[in-house]
Design a protein around this motif. Structure first.
Motif, PDB file in Angstrom:
ATOM      1  N   ASP A  35       0.831  -1.215   0.000  1.00  0.00           N
ATOM      2  CA  ASP A  35       0.000   0.000   0.000  1.00  0.00           C
ATOM      3  C   ASP A  35       0.860   1.256   0.000  1.00  0.00           C
ATOM      4  O   ASP A  35       0.530   2.238  -0.664  1.00  0.00           O
ATOM      5  CB  ASP A  35      -0.942   0.039   1.212  1.00  0.00           C
ATOM      6  CG  ASP A  35      -2.111  -0.917   1.083  1.00  0.00           C
ATOM      7  OD1 ASP A  35      -2.312  -1.493  -0.009  1.00  0.00           O
ATOM      8  OD2 ASP A  35      -2.826  -1.092   2.097  1.00  0.00           O
ATOM      9  N   ASN A  39       0.498   3.878  -2.911  1.00  0.00           N
ATOM     10  CA  ASN A  39       0.169   5.274  -2.600  1.00  0.00           C
ATOM     11  C   ASN A  39       1.202   6.233  -3.157  1.00  0.00           C
ATOM     12  O   ASN A  39       0.851   7.319  -3.624  1.00  0.00           O
ATOM     13  CB  ASN A  39       0.022   5.477  -1.085  1.00  0.00           C
ATOM     14  CG  ASN A  39      -1.256   4.883  -0.555  1.00  0.00           C
ATOM     15  OD1 ASN A  39      -2.242   4.755  -1.270  1.00  0.00           O
ATOM     16  ND2 ASN A  39      -1.242   4.501   0.710  1.00  0.00           N
ATOM     17  N   GLU A  42       0.497   6.625  -6.814  1.00  0.00           N
ATOM     18  CA  GLU A  42      -0.733   7.360  -7.086  1.00  0.00           C
ATOM     19  C   GLU A  42      -0.626   8.852  -6.760  1.00  0.00           C
ATOM     20  O   GLU A  42      -1.324   9.661  -7.359  1.00  0.00           O
ATOM     21  CB  GLU A  42      -1.890   6.757  -6.283  1.00  0.00           C
ATOM     22  CG  GLU A  42      -2.309   5.389  -6.770  1.00  0.00           C
ATOM     23  CD  GLU A  42      -3.354   4.740  -5.871  1.00  0.00           C
ATOM     24  OE1 GLU A  42      -3.742   5.332  -4.845  1.00  0.00           O
ATOM     25  OE2 GLU A  42      -3.781   3.617  -6.211  1.00  0.00           O
ATOM     26  N   ASN A  43       0.231   9.205  -5.804  1.00  0.00           N
ATOM     27  CA  ASN A  43       0.275  10.580  -5.311  1.00  0.00           C
ATOM     28  C   ASN A  43       1.528  11.355  -5.676  1.00  0.00           C
ATOM     29  O   ASN A  43       1.623  12.544  -5.395  1.00  0.00           O
ATOM     30  CB  ASN A  43       0.110  10.585  -3.776  1.00  0.00           C
ATOM     31  CG  ASN A  43      -1.234  10.032  -3.368  1.00  0.00           C
ATOM     32  OD1 ASN A  43      -2.254  10.411  -3.912  1.00  0.00           O
ATOM     33  ND2 ASN A  43      -1.224   9.109  -2.424  1.00  0.00           N
TER      34      ASN A  43
END
Length: 124
Positions: A35, A39, A42-43
């Protein structure tokens, strides 16, 4: 490599070390690390070479000495306040990881204490 990318890779390595140090790589610990990488992707705009490094990182097993040395290398060039802030981020990451499986193993606690002692002395 830029320091922010070094930090990303270091957190993944550190997470893997602590996830494995109790002899059981729990699914919740694995999910925590995957995760974290998901993350990031994605960010953040992360170069492909760094993403490859992150994905290769999760296939390895690390020693405490490797984690200490890589962390020390990351901290080079930062002043004491910056060093303390970086250590706090890593400490928080480790803490969240070692409780991810719902228990803190004695090996996890021992290695965490060793890590804390090393960087308490290193940053002071």
């Amino acid at each position: 490599m830029e320091k922010k990318y070094e930090m990303m890779v270091l957190l993944a390595k550190t997470g893997l070390f602590f996830a494995h140090c109790d002899g059981e790589y729990d699914r919740s610990e694995e999910r925590f690390i995957t995760d974290y990488i998901r993350n990031l992707s994605e960010n953040e705009h992360i170069p492909d070479s760094i993403m490859v490094m992150l994905h290769d990182t999760i296939k390895q097993v690390y020693t405490l000495d490797t984690i200490l040395e890589d962390t020390r290398a990351l901290l080079e060039g930062f002043n004491k306040d910056e060093c303390r802030a970086i250590i706090q981020v890593i400490k928080d990451f480790i803490t969240r990881l070692i409780v991810a499986d719902g228990r803190i193993d004695s090996n996890e606690q021992q290695h965490f204490n060793e890590w804390m002692l090393f960087f308490k002395e290193y940053c002071d």
